[in-house]
Design a protein around this motif. Structure first.
Motif, PDB file in Angstrom:
ATOM      1  N   TYR A 118       4.222  12.373   3.227  1.00 21.39           N
ATOM      2  CA  TYR A 118       3.335  12.496   2.059  1.00 21.39           C
ATOM      3  C   TYR A 118       2.295  11.383   2.011  1.00 21.39           C
ATOM      4  O   TYR A 118       1.134  11.608   1.674  1.00 21.39           O
ATOM      5  CB  TYR A 118       4.140  12.500   0.750  1.00 21.39           C
ATOM      6  N   PHE A 119       2.710  10.177   2.366  1.00 19.77           N
ATOM      7  CA  PHE A 119       1.732   9.084   2.344  1.00 19.77           C
ATOM      8  C   PHE A 119       0.502   9.449   3.172  1.00 19.77           C
ATOM      9  O   PHE A 119      -0.629   9.278   2.754  1.00 19.77           O
ATOM     10  CB  PHE A 119       2.328   7.765   2.861  1.00 19.77           C
ATOM     11  N   SER A 152      -1.782  12.117   1.511  1.00 19.60           N
ATOM     12  CA  SER A 152      -2.630  11.605   0.431  1.00 19.60           C
ATOM     13  C   SER A 152      -3.662  10.626   0.984  1.00 19.60           C
ATOM     14  O   SER A 152      -4.808  10.588   0.542  1.00 19.60           O
ATOM     15  CB  SER A 152      -1.791  10.947  -0.662  1.00 19.60           C
ATOM     16  N   ALA A 166      -6.521  12.677   2.618  1.00 21.91           N
ATOM     17  CA  ALA A 166      -7.341  13.330   1.588  1.00 21.91           C
ATOM     18  C   ALA A 166      -8.222  12.285   0.910  1.00 21.91           C
ATOM     19  O   ALA A 166      -9.426  12.485   0.717  1.00 21.91           O
ATOM     20  CB  ALA A 166      -6.441  14.025   0.564  1.00 21.91           C
ATOM     21  N   ASP A 167      -7.609  11.157   0.583  1.00 21.57           N
ATOM     22  CA  ASP A 167      -8.336  10.089  -0.098  1.00 21.57           C
ATOM     23  C   ASP A 167      -9.477   9.559   0.770  1.00 21.57           C
ATOM     24  O   ASP A 167     -10.615   9.421   0.319  1.00 21.57           O
ATOM     25  CB  ASP A 167      -7.342   8.968  -0.431  1.00 21.57           C
ATOM     26  N   ILE A 172       5.331  15.407  -2.793  1.00 25.42           N
ATOM     27  CA  ILE A 172       5.565  13.966  -2.651  1.00 25.42           C
ATOM     28  C   ILE A 172       6.914  13.648  -2.006  1.00 25.42           C
ATOM     29  O   ILE A 172       7.165  12.519  -1.634  1.00 25.42           O
ATOM     30  CB  ILE A 172       5.444  13.187  -3.976  1.00 25.42           C
ATOM     31  N   ILE A 192       0.822  -1.204   0.000  1.00 27.44           N
ATOM     32  CA  ILE A 192       0.000   0.000   0.000  1.00 27.44           C
ATOM     33  C   ILE A 192       0.860   1.261   0.000  1.00 27.44           C
ATOM     34  O   ILE A 192       0.368   2.343  -0.209  1.00 27.44           O
ATOM     35  CB  ILE A 192      -0.999   0.050   1.181  1.00 27.44           C
ATOM     36  N   GLY A 193       2.172   1.085   0.199  1.00 22.28           N
ATOM     37  CA  GLY A 193       3.073   2.240   0.073  1.00 22.28           C
ATOM     38  C   GLY A 193       3.104   3.108   1.303  1.00 22.28           C
ATOM     39  O   GLY A 193       3.374   4.296   1.214  1.00 22.28           O
TER      40      GLY A 193
END
Lengths: 315, 476
Positions: free
Chosen positions: B233-234, B237, B240-241, B228, B51-52
Motif C-alpha cells: 500500500y505504501f 499511495s 499516486a502522490d 491500506i 515516512i512510513g
C-alpha cells in the motif's frame, strides 16, 4: 475535486486528532480536580469525566470502580475504548494513510511520528507521576500536526474537509462538557456559592483550555452566566459553539464556491448558525440550558451526516 | 543457501583493489570512520520509519508493519555496462509485448511450433477473454520489472520478467532520497544519473497509452489499490502522490455511460487510465472471480470497447510463467529477428521426462521453482536442503512434474554491505523498471538492488530476509 472517500478520510482524520486532544484535556482537568477534592468526591469527579467523554457504558463493562488508575488507563491507552488517546491517534493515522495523496509530506510525517511516539509512550500503563508529562506530549504532538496543516497545505477543498472534521468534533466536545456540567452553572445552584462551585467552574474552563483566557477577559471575576456565554456564544473563544459553527460555515461556503454547487448541508449549517446568532445567554437559561445543548449536539450530528451524503464520502 | 565457490565481487578485485566503477567511492570509503557510517545506517532507518515506507508480511500478524533493511553502501554500475543492459532489456520487453499481442490474436508463434500449445492452454493466467482485444496503443506490459543477476564481468542473466505488477520502485526512489540526504558529498564527487523523475516518466508513459480522445488532451489517470492492508500500500499511495493522480479502490469506481468513473465530491468523473495494482482475478467479478469484493463490475466490457486503459493489460501474467520463461530466447528471436542480448538461465522443464530424470538425479545441486510461484515461496534450494527435504521435494516433483522447473544454482555476484567489522560481501540482484508506451521503451537508470543480508545466502526476497541498496549508474 477529490475522491469522496478521500474527503471522508480527511474529515475523520481530523475528527480523531481533535478527539485525541479533547480526551487528553478532559483527563487533565479531571485529574486536577480529583487532586484537590476530598477522597470520595475524587471518585465522583472521575465518574463525571467518563460521563463527559460519552463512554460510560464501555467503561463500566470494563471496570468496577472509578479510581484514578483505571480511568487514566481507559482514557489514555485502552484499545477497547474508541475515544482513548491511543485509539484516536491510531484511527487518525489510519485515515491519514488512506488519504496519503491528499496530505503534504509534512502533515503525513507529523501524524505518523505522533503515532510512533505515542505508541512508545503509552506502551505501558502511565502512573499519576508521569501523567502530566504524557499529556504534554499528546498536546505537543497534536500541535505539530496542526502546525504542519496550517503551514504547508494548499487552501483548497482538502483544507476545507480537514477543517470541517476538526470543528464538528470540537463543537460536539464543548457541548457535551457543558451538558454534563451545566447544573453547576444554574442560578439556583449558584447561591450555594461555596468553593466547590468555583472548582467546578474551573474544571469546565480547563476542559476546554480556557481558564486563563476567561480570566483575562473578565478581570478575574467568575460568574456562571458569563462562563456559559463564553463557551457558547463568544466568537473570540476558539472552542465556543458559535466559533465552531462559524468555521464549519466558512469551510462549507468555500466548498460551495469552489465546486459551484449548493447542497442541503449548506442550509442546515445556516440554520445551526442562526440559532446561535439570534439568542442571548439569558434566553438560553430561560428556555433551558440542557434542552438547548441537546439540540446543538443533535443538529451538529445531523449536519455531519448530511455533509457525508452531499460530498459522497461513502458508496 | 550457502556457497563455497568464489563469486564475482562487483566492488573489489582480490579483496583490496576497487573495480573501475567503484574507484572513487572506495577511495572515499577508506577515509571514512566505520562507527560514523554505522550511525548513518541508524539514521536511515529512522528516516524510513518516519515516512512510513513499510510493508506487511503475509501470515505474520505480529509484524504488521515492517521495514525492509537498507544498506548504505551503494551498488554502482558503470555507464557502459548499463548501456549494454538497457539494450538487452529493451529488446526483451519489446519481444514480450509482441508475444502477448500474438498469443491473443493470430498465435503465429504457436503455429510455427516455436512454443508448444500446452504452455498457453494449460496456463490459468492466459485469459480467453482477451482474445482479439486490442489494448489502447497496442501496449500490454506498461511496466515491467526485469530481474537480473550477474555472475561475472560481462555475464548477466535474466531471472524473471515480472510483467504482471512489478513492485519495489518506491524503494528505488526513497533509497536515493535517503542517500542524497546522508551523503551529499558523494553525489558532488561522482556523476550519478538521477532516478527522481521516474514518477513523471510513468505519468507521461501511462498518459501516452490512454484511449485516443482528441477532445481530451489531459487523460485522467488513477492508481487502483486493494487498500491500506495490502503489503504494498505504501508504494501505491507513494506513486499516486508523486504522479499527482488519484489513488482509488474498487469501491470508488463504477461504470457510468459506458465509462469507468470515480466517485468524487463533485459526482462521478470518467477515468481514462487505470494503473492497477490488483491481480487479473480481482479486476471484474462479472468476468473473472464472482467472489471478489475488489473488482469493478463491468470494467472488462468497457475495456473491450476500448474506453479504458488497464495497465498492465489483463492476461499479461502469462509471461511470468516459469515454464514459458524457458522459451524466452526463442520468443526474442521470433519477434525481433535478433539473438537475445541478455541470457536466460538454463532451465529444465520437469514436464519433459528426460529433464525430470536429470533433475531428480541432481536435485542437491539445483534450484527448483513452482511454475506459477513468486516471492521466493515454495521453492527448493538444493545445496541448502537437508536430505529429508530433498526426499520430500522429490516426491512432490514425481507427483506433479508439470508444476516445476529447475535451474542450476548460479554464483550470484556480490557487493559489500556495511557490517560491524567493516565491508563484507553479500549476494545481490537487480530489478530495473521499464516503461512501455506506443512510441518508446524507457527506464530509470539502475533500478532496485536487492541484497541477501545473511552471509552466503542467495535469497534476496524481502519476505525472506533480504534488504535493499541504492543503485548508482554512473554518467561516464
Amino acid at each position: 475535486m477529490m475522491l469522496g472517500k478521500t474527503a471522508g478520510g480527511l474529515f475523520w482524520m481530523f475528527r480523531y486528532l481533535e478527539r485525541a486532544e479533547n480526551t487528553a484535556r478532559l483527563l487533565e482537568a479531571g485529574w486536577r480536580i480529583a487532586l484537590t477534592a476530598a477522597d470520595d468526591e475524587g471518585e465522583n469527579e472521575w465518574e463525571s469525566v467518563i460521563t463527559t467523554a460519552g463512554i460510560k457504558p464501555g467503561y463500566e463493562a470494563r471496570h468496577d470502580s472509578y479510581d484514578a488508575e483505571n480511568v487514566i488507563d481507559y482514557l489514555l491507552r485502552d484499545q477497547g475504548n474508541p475515544s482513548s488517546v491511543m485509539s484516536c491517534i491510531a484511527a487518525a493515522r489510519s485515515n491519514g494513510r488512506l488519504v496519503r495523496t491528499a496530505l503534504s509530506s509534512e502533515v503525513w510525517e507529523a501524524t505518523n511520528e505522533t503515532w510512533m511516539v505515542l505508541k512508545k509512550a503509552l506502551a505501558r500503563p502511565v502512573s499519576e507521576r508521569q501523567l502530566h508529562e504524557t499529556l504534554m506530549l499528546v498536546r505537543n504532538r497534536s500541535s505539530m500536526v496542526r502546525g504542519a496543516l496550517h503551514g504547508t497545505m494548499l487552501r483548497n477543498d482538502i483544507f476545507s474537509f480537514s477543517h470541517i472534521g476538526t470543528y464538528v468534533e470540537r463543537a460536539d466536545n464543548t457541548a457535551r462538557i457543558l451538558d454534563v456540567k451545566y447544573y453547576v452553572l444554574l442560578p439556583s445552584m449558584a447561591h450555594v456559592g461555596g468553593s466547590i462551585d468555583n472548582v467546578q467552574w474551573d474544571v469546565i474552563l480547563r476542559s476546554v483550555s480556557a481558564a486563563r483566557s476567561y480570566r483575562w477577559l473578565n478581570g478575574g471575576e467568575m460568574s456562571p452566566l458569563s462562563i456559559a456565554d463564553f463557551l457558547i456564544l463568544d466568537l473570540r473563544m476558539p472552542r465556543s459553539l458559535a466559533f465552531c459553527q462559524l468555521k464549519i460555515g466558512e469551510s462549507l461556503a468555500r466548498l460551495e464556491q469552489n465546486y459551484g454547487q449548493r447542497h442541503p448541508c449548506h442550509d442546515l449549517a445556516r440554520r445551526n448558525a442562526e440559532r446561535l446568532e439570534e439568542v442571548t445567554i439569558e434566553m438560553i437559561f430561560d428556555e433551558g440550558v440542557h434542552e438547548f445543548l441537546r439540540a446543538c449536539i443533535t443538529d451538529n450530528a445531523t449536519l455531519a451526516g448530511q455533509i457525508q451524503v452531499d460530498y459522497r464520502f461513502n458508496e | 543457501m550457502t556457497d563455497a565457490k568464489p563469486c564475482f565481487d562487483e566492488m573489489l578485485v582480490g579483496g583490496d583493489r576497487a573495480r573501475q566503477p567503484y574507484e572513487a567511492y572506495f577511495r572515499w570509503f577508506q577515509q571514512e570512520n566505520i562507527k560514523d557510517l554505522r550511525r548513518k545506517s541508524t539514521q536511515a532507518e529512522e528516516f524510513f520509519r518516519r515516512i512510513g515506507i513499510t510493508f506487511n508480511v503475509y501470515g505474520q500478524d505480529e509484524a504488521d508493519e515492517r521495514l525492509i533493511p537498507f544498506d548504505i553502501v551503494p551498488r554502482i554500475i558503470g555507464g557502459r555496462e548499463w548501456a549494454a543492459l538497457e539494450r538487452g532489456i529493451e529488446q526483451r520487453v519489446r519481444a514480450l509485448n509482441a508475444f502477448l499481442h500474438d498469443i491473443y490474436h493470430r498465435q503465429e508463434i504457436l503455429r510455427a511450433g516455436r512454443v508448444p500449445r500446452e504452455i498457453i492452454a494449460r496456463n490459468a493466467a492466459y485469459l480467453p477473454e482477451m482474445i482479439g482485444v486490442n489494448p489502447p496503443g497496442g501496449v500490454y506490459t506498461h511496466i515491467v520489472g526485469t530481474d537480473l543477476v550477474r555472475t561475472g564481468e560481462n555475464e548477466f542473466y535474466v531471472l524473471e520478467d515480472n510483467a504482471r505488477t512489478p513492485s519495489g520502485v518506491s524503494y528505488m526512489l526513497e533509497n536515493r532520497e535517503t542517500m542524497l540526504q546522508m551523503f551529499p558529498e558523494l553525489f558532488a564527487k561522482l556523476k550519478v544519473r538521477p532516478v527522481g523523475n521516474y514518477p513523471q516518466m510513468l505519468r507521461r508513459s501511462l498518459a501516452a497509452c490512454a484511449p485516443p480522445d482528441p477532445g481530451n488532451p489531459k487523460p485522467c489517470i488513477a492508481v487502483l489499490t486493494p487498500g491500506i492492508h495490502n503489503s504494498a500500500y505504501f508504494e501505491h499511495s507513494f506513486l499516486a502522490d508523486q504522479m499527482g493522480v488519484e489513488l482509488v479502490e474498487s469501491t470508488d469506481l463504477r461504470i457510468e455511460d459506458g465509462r469507468v468513473a470515480m466517485r468524487t465530491t463533485e459526482g462521478f468523473k470518467p477515468v481514462d487510465v487505470i494503473y492497477r495494482r490488483i491481480d487479473d482475478d480481482y479486476l471484474d467479478p462479472l468476468t473473472f472471480n464472482p467472489e471478489s469484493l475488489l473488482g469493478v463490475p463491468g470494467i472488462m466490457d468497457v475495456y473491450r470497447a476500448g474506453r479504458i486503459t488497464i495497465a498492465n493489460a489483463p492476461g499479461t501474467g502469462i509471461s511470468d510463467d516459469k515454464a514459458l520463461y524457458s522459451y524466452m530466447p526463442e520468443i526474442v528471436e521470433f519477434y525481433t529477428g535478433e539473438r537475445a542480448i541478455l541470457k536466460n538461465v538454463p532451465t529444465w522443464r520437469c514436464s519433459e521426462p528426460d529433464a525430470l530424470a536429470h533433475v531428480l538425479e541432481n536435485l542437491k545441486d539445483l534450484v527448483v521453482k513452482e511454475v506459477h510461484g513468486s516471492g521466493g515461496y515454495g521453492m527448493l534450494v538444493g545445496p541448502a536442503a537437508s536430505r529429508k527435504e530433498l526426499a520430500s521435494f522429490a516426491a512432490k516433483l514425481r507427483a506433479r512434474p508439470g508444476n516445476y522447473i529447475a535451474q542450476p544454482t548460479l554464483a550470484l555476484s556480490t557487493v559489500p554491505v556495511l557490517t560491524k567489522a567493516g565491508l563484507a560481501p553479500r549476494h545481490v540482484d537487480l530489478r530495473p523498471y521499464v516503461l512501455v508506451s506506443p512510441d518508446r521503451v524507457e527506464m530509470a537508470p539502475g533500478g532496485l538492488t536487492r541484497v541477501a543480508l545473511r552471509k552466503g545466502s542467495l535469497v534476496v526476497n524481502s519476505s525472506q530476509g533480504g534488504g535493499t541498496k541504492d543503485t548508482w549508474v554512473l554518467g561516464d
